[in-house]
Design a protein around this motif. Structure first.
Motif, PDB file in Angstrom:
ATOM      1  N   PHE A 298      41.655  47.486  33.636  1.00 10.55           N
ATOM      2  CA  PHE A 298      40.764  46.790  34.560  1.00 10.55           C
ATOM      3  C   PHE A 298      40.843  47.423  35.949  1.00 10.55           C
ATOM      4  N   LYS A 299      39.703  47.570  36.560  1.00 10.15           N
ATOM      5  CA  LYS A 299      39.591  48.252  37.846  1.00 10.15           C
ATOM      6  C   LYS A 299      39.799  47.307  39.018  1.00 10.15           C
ATOM      7  N   GLU A 300      39.974  47.934  40.165  1.00 12.50           N
ATOM      8  CA  GLU A 300      40.144  47.179  41.412  1.00 12.50           C
ATOM      9  C   GLU A 300      38.931  46.290  41.637  1.00 12.50           C
ATOM     10  N   GLY A 301      39.176  45.054  41.992  1.00 11.19           N
ATOM     11  CA  GLY A 301      38.103  44.102  42.245  1.00 11.19           C
ATOM     12  C   GLY A 301      37.852  43.174  41.068  1.00 11.19           C
ATOM     13  N   SER A 302      38.325  43.562  39.887  1.00 17.68           N
ATOM     14  CA  SER A 302      38.189  42.703  38.720  1.00 17.68           C
ATOM     15  C   SER A 302      39.174  41.544  38.845  1.00 17.68           C
ATOM     16  N   GLN A 303      38.841  40.411  38.244  1.00 19.96           N
ATOM     17  CA  GLN A 303      39.791  39.299  38.248  1.00 19.96           C
ATOM     18  C   GLN A 303      41.047  39.652  37.448  1.00 19.96           C
ATOM     19  N   TYR A 304      40.968  40.713  36.634  1.00 16.72           N
ATOM     20  CA  TYR A 304      42.115  41.166  35.842  1.00 16.72           C
ATOM     21  C   TYR A 304      42.682  42.477  36.384  1.00 16.72           C
ATOM     22  N   GLU A 305      42.416  42.730  37.663  1.00 14.99           N
ATOM     23  CA  GLU A 305      42.832  43.972  38.321  1.00 14.99           C
ATOM     24  C   GLU A 305      44.274  44.342  37.950  1.00 14.99           C
ATOM     25  N   GLU A 306      44.457  45.610  37.666  1.00 21.84           N
ATOM     26  CA  GLU A 306      45.748  46.219  37.321  1.00 21.84           C
ATOM     27  C   GLU A 306      46.273  45.805  35.955  1.00 21.84           C
TER      28      GLU A 306
END
Length: 121
Positions: A49-57
């Motif tokens: 998951f990319k930066e800004g996603s609610q699942y970031e990192e």
């Protein structure tokens, strides 16, 4: 002069014995498809998951059997890139027909390939 002693060494090793589909739950054991190759016909996926996603990192990893992978792809509205080896605009027609029948329409496929080749010339 070098002197040696014989010693037994034990080693722990992970051996792939089966794969369980995360979607349907079926477990498949590898089958031999070539002299050296064993295959479960399951596919591993990873979503980073990319930066800004609610699942970031987060990184999700899962295995999907071939049947579930095909059913998933049949839900696509737009033909996947390189579906059946073609990238022409005719590929969408081949893909749409495949979704309905589960079979590649050879006439549509070859027209798709010819269209792709002509564009390359």
């Amino acid at each position: 002069m070098k002197n040696y002693k014989e010693e037994a060494i034990t080693e722990k090793k992970l051996i792939h014995v089966s794969t369980t589909c995360n979607k349907c739950g079926k477990t498949k054991e590898p089958e031999q498809v070539d002299h050296y190759i064993w295959e479960t016909f399951a596919y591993d996926f990873a979503i980073h998951f990319k930066e800004g996603s609610q699942y970031e990192e987060q990184k999700w990893m899962f295995d999907i059997c071939e049947e579930c992978a095909i059913e998933f792809v049949k839900t696509f509205k737009i033909v996947p890139q390189y579906f059946n080896g073609s990238t022409s605009s005719q590929s969408q027609k081949v893909f749409d027909e495949w979704k309905k029948t589960g079979q590649i329409n050879n006439a549509l496929y070859y027209n798709s390939m010819l269209s792709s080749i002509k564009k390359g010339l």
